[in-house]
Design an enzyme around this catalytic site. Structure first.
Site, PDB file in Angstrom:
ATOM      1  N   TRP A  11     -12.357 -49.363 -90.835  1.00 38.46           N
ATOM      2  CA  TRP A  11     -11.727 -49.498 -92.169  1.00 38.46           C
ATOM      3  C   TRP A  11     -10.355 -48.841 -92.234  1.00 38.46           C
ATOM      4  O   TRP A  11      -9.649 -48.984 -93.229  1.00 38.46           O
ATOM      5  CB  TRP A  11     -12.637 -48.889 -93.239  1.00 38.46           C
ATOM      6  CG  TRP A  11     -13.831 -49.710 -93.596  1.00 38.46           C
ATOM      7  CD1 TRP A  11     -14.300 -50.832 -92.965  1.00 38.46           C
ATOM      8  CD2 TRP A  11     -14.713 -49.481 -94.711  1.00 38.46           C
ATOM      9  NE1 TRP A  11     -15.422 -51.308 -93.603  1.00 38.46           N
ATOM     10  CE2 TRP A  11     -15.697 -50.499 -94.674  1.00 38.46           C
ATOM     11  CE3 TRP A  11     -14.783 -48.521 -95.713  1.00 38.46           C
ATOM     12  CZ2 TRP A  11     -16.727 -50.576 -95.621  1.00 38.46           C
ATOM     13  CZ3 TRP A  11     -15.800 -48.586 -96.649  1.00 38.46           C
ATOM     14  CH2 TRP A  11     -16.768 -49.618 -96.604  1.00 38.46           C
ATOM     15  N   LYS A  12     -10.001 -48.062 -91.204  1.00 38.45           N
ATOM     16  CA  LYS A  12      -8.724 -47.336 -91.204  1.00 38.45           C
ATOM     17  C   LYS A  12      -8.596 -46.532 -92.518  1.00 38.45           C
ATOM     18  O   LYS A  12      -9.607 -46.041 -93.019  1.00 38.45           O
ATOM     19  CB  LYS A  12      -7.567 -48.310 -90.976  1.00 38.45           C
ATOM     20  CG  LYS A  12      -7.806 -49.176 -89.720  1.00 38.45           C
ATOM     21  CD  LYS A  12      -6.624 -49.983 -89.281  1.00 38.45           C
ATOM     22  CE  LYS A  12      -6.981 -50.764 -88.023  1.00 38.45           C
ATOM     23  NZ  LYS A  12      -5.873 -51.521 -87.480  1.00 38.45           N
ATOM     24  N   HIS A  94      -7.224 -44.530 -80.848  1.00 33.92           N
ATOM     25  CA  HIS A  94      -6.726 -45.770 -81.449  1.00 33.92           C
ATOM     26  C   HIS A  94      -5.195 -45.784 -81.335  1.00 33.92           C
ATOM     27  O   HIS A  94      -4.551 -44.738 -81.456  1.00 33.92           O
ATOM     28  CB  HIS A  94      -7.157 -45.851 -82.918  1.00 33.92           C
ATOM     29  CG  HIS A  94      -6.913 -47.209 -83.498  1.00 33.92           C
ATOM     30  ND1 HIS A  94      -5.661 -47.627 -83.890  1.00 33.92           N
ATOM     31  CD2 HIS A  94      -7.748 -48.264 -83.705  1.00 33.92           C
ATOM     32  CE1 HIS A  94      -5.746 -48.877 -84.323  1.00 33.92           C
ATOM     33  NE2 HIS A  94      -6.998 -49.290 -84.226  1.00 33.92           N
ATOM     34  N   GLU A  96      -2.973 -46.578 -83.318  1.00 32.68           N
ATOM     35  CA  GLU A  96      -2.268 -46.036 -84.488  1.00 32.68           C
ATOM     36  C   GLU A  96      -2.200 -44.514 -84.405  1.00 32.68           C
ATOM     37  O   GLU A  96      -1.218 -43.900 -84.830  1.00 32.68           O
ATOM     38  CB  GLU A  96      -2.953 -46.516 -85.782  1.00 32.68           C
ATOM     39  CG  GLU A  96      -2.656 -48.000 -86.005  1.00 32.68           C
ATOM     40  CD  GLU A  96      -3.694 -48.763 -86.789  1.00 32.68           C
ATOM     41  OE1 GLU A  96      -4.571 -48.152 -87.412  1.00 32.68           O
ATOM     42  OE2 GLU A  96      -3.623 -50.008 -86.768  1.00 32.68           O
ATOM     43  N   GLU A 164      -7.592 -53.085 -77.291  1.00 33.45           N
ATOM     44  CA  GLU A 164      -6.866 -53.576 -78.454  1.00 33.45           C
ATOM     45  C   GLU A 164      -5.382 -53.678 -78.106  1.00 33.45           C
ATOM     46  O   GLU A 164      -4.663 -52.662 -78.138  1.00 33.45           O
ATOM     47  CB  GLU A 164      -7.024 -52.609 -79.638  1.00 33.45           C
ATOM     48  CG  GLU A 164      -8.466 -52.413 -80.056  1.00 33.45           C
ATOM     49  CD  GLU A 164      -8.575 -51.942 -81.503  1.00 33.45           C
ATOM     50  OE1 GLU A 164      -9.184 -52.658 -82.292  1.00 33.45           O
ATOM     51  OE2 GLU A 164      -8.012 -50.879 -81.836  1.00 33.45           O
ATOM     52  N   GLY A 170      -3.388 -56.246 -86.580  1.00 27.36           N
ATOM     53  CA  GLY A 170      -2.850 -56.452 -87.922  1.00 27.36           C
ATOM     54  C   GLY A 170      -1.755 -57.501 -88.003  1.00 27.36           C
ATOM     55  O   GLY A 170      -1.072 -57.609 -89.014  1.00 27.36           O
ATOM     56  N   SER A 204      -6.817 -58.528 -84.648  1.00 26.76           N
ATOM     57  CA  SER A 204      -6.852 -59.762 -85.441  1.00 26.76           C
ATOM     58  C   SER A 204      -8.105 -60.603 -85.203  1.00 26.76           C
ATOM     59  O   SER A 204      -8.041 -61.838 -85.205  1.00 26.76           O
ATOM     60  CB  SER A 204      -5.583 -60.590 -85.211  1.00 26.76           C
ATOM     61  OG  SER A 204      -4.442 -59.866 -85.650  1.00 26.76           O
ATOM     62  N   GLY A 226      -8.804 -55.347 -90.319  1.00 18.96           N
ATOM     63  CA  GLY A 226      -8.645 -55.943 -91.643  1.00 18.96           C
ATOM     64  C   GLY A 226      -9.840 -56.767 -92.106  1.00 18.96           C
ATOM     65  O   GLY A 226     -10.276 -56.632 -93.265  1.00 18.96           O
TER      66      GLY A 226
HETATM   67  P1  13P Z   1      -7.036 -55.836 -87.150  1.00 21.64           P
HETATM   68  O1  13P Z   1      -8.383 -56.496 -86.957  1.00 21.64           O
HETATM   69  O2  13P Z   1      -6.654 -55.642 -88.571  1.00 21.64           O
HETATM   70  O3  13P Z   1      -5.991 -56.503 -86.321  1.00 21.64           O
HETATM   71  O4  13P Z   1      -7.178 -54.336 -86.566  1.00 21.64           O
HETATM   72  C1  13P Z   1      -7.722 -54.151 -85.301  1.00 21.64           C
HETATM   73  C2  13P Z   1      -7.932 -52.706 -85.086  1.00 21.64           C
HETATM   74  O5  13P Z   1      -6.990 -51.946 -84.951  1.00 21.64           O
HETATM   75  C3  13P Z   1      -9.313 -52.214 -85.097  1.00 21.64           C
HETATM   76  O6  13P Z   1      -9.392 -50.904 -84.645  1.00 21.64           O
END
Ligand code: 13P
Length: 243
Positions: A11-12, A94, A96, A164, A170, A204, A226
């Site tokens: 869910w970030k 991750h 991010e 990833e 995203g 994605s 997402g």
């Molecule tokens: P999205 O599915 O929004 O591209 O994000 C992937 C993600 O970073 C899951 O950890």
């Protein structure tokens, strides 16, 4: 030994306590699923989500942990605290966090080791940038991240790898099936415990592409960003893993 498919939602930094009705919708789908299901809400929701998921097949994960179990680290959360709040898994490394917080492979390795020590399953994330993909270095970059991020005792513990590609997160862009299969095979051959380690694809993943991605060799599940925020979309991705 067989590996069970794992469908995980990240869910970030999304979700307030009003979001818990989500689980009323997803729990019956999880109950019918062939896959294991994991939801990683923000840390503020770990305990209520764990409570909401009691008696369901949904397991709960955190999105990060500190490398130490306690101490003077204002604002951080240790793996043992996350476990205490009801987590069974924790995402580490991750992209991010690697980008926003400058986390190195060595940091990620220490966090994964702390997770294991606290009884959590680490979900260790790796993935190349677009520039690295375009210059043909993707497999080398991911191999290096993997070597640097896997804890020393990896051969004897339960852990999950998530591939990833940074450029697919995203953006609506997805790596081609051939590139995903090649990367997952390359990761598998570098794992100390290849037969039993789940390798997830993330970037994605949506209801429309989940079945194809999940059908690829060496893809053992998905880490969904997402689309995991929407109960209907996440349920559709769970269904794509079979029942
Ligand atoms: P999205 O599915 O929004 O591209 O994000 C992937 C993600 O970073 C899951 O950890």
């Amino acid at each position: 030994m067989s590996r069970r498919t794992l469908i995980a939602g990240n869910w970030k930094m999304n979700g307030l306590s009003g979001a818990l009705g989500y689980f009323d919708a997803v729990a019956p789908v999880a109950a019918q699923a062939a896959a294991d299901i994991l939801v990683c809400p923000p840390a503020t929701l770990l305990y209520p989500v764990a409570r909401a998921c009691e008696g369901t097949r949904i397991r709960v994960g955190a999105q990060d942990c500190h490398a130490h179990q306690s101490g003077a680290h204002t604002g951080d959360l240790s793996a043992s605290m996350l476990r205490d709040a009801g987590a069974s898994h924790v995402i580490v490394g991750h992209s991010e966090r690697r980008a926003d917080h400058g986390e190195s492979d060595r940091n990620v390795q220490a966090k994964a080791a702390a997770a294991i020590a606290a009884g959590l399953v680490p979900v260790i994330c790796v993935g190349e940038t677009l520039a690295e993909r375009e210059s043909g270095e993707a497999i080398d970059v991911v191999a290096r991240q993997l070597a640097g991020s896997l804890p020393d005792n990896s051969a004897t513990v339960d852990l999950v790898i998530a591939y990833e590609p940074v450029w697919a997160i995203g953006t609506g862009l997805v790596a081609s099936p051939a590139d995903v299969a090649d990367m997952h095979a390359a990761i598998r051959e570098r794992l100390p415990n290849p037969a039993t380690t789940c390798i997830l694809y993330g970037g994605s993943v949506k209801p429309a592409n989940a079945a194809e991605l999940l059908s690829l060799a060496d893809v053992d599940g998905a880490l969904v960003g997402g689309a995991s925020l929407d109960a209907a979309d996440f349920s559709a991705i769970i269904r794509a893993a079979g029942s």
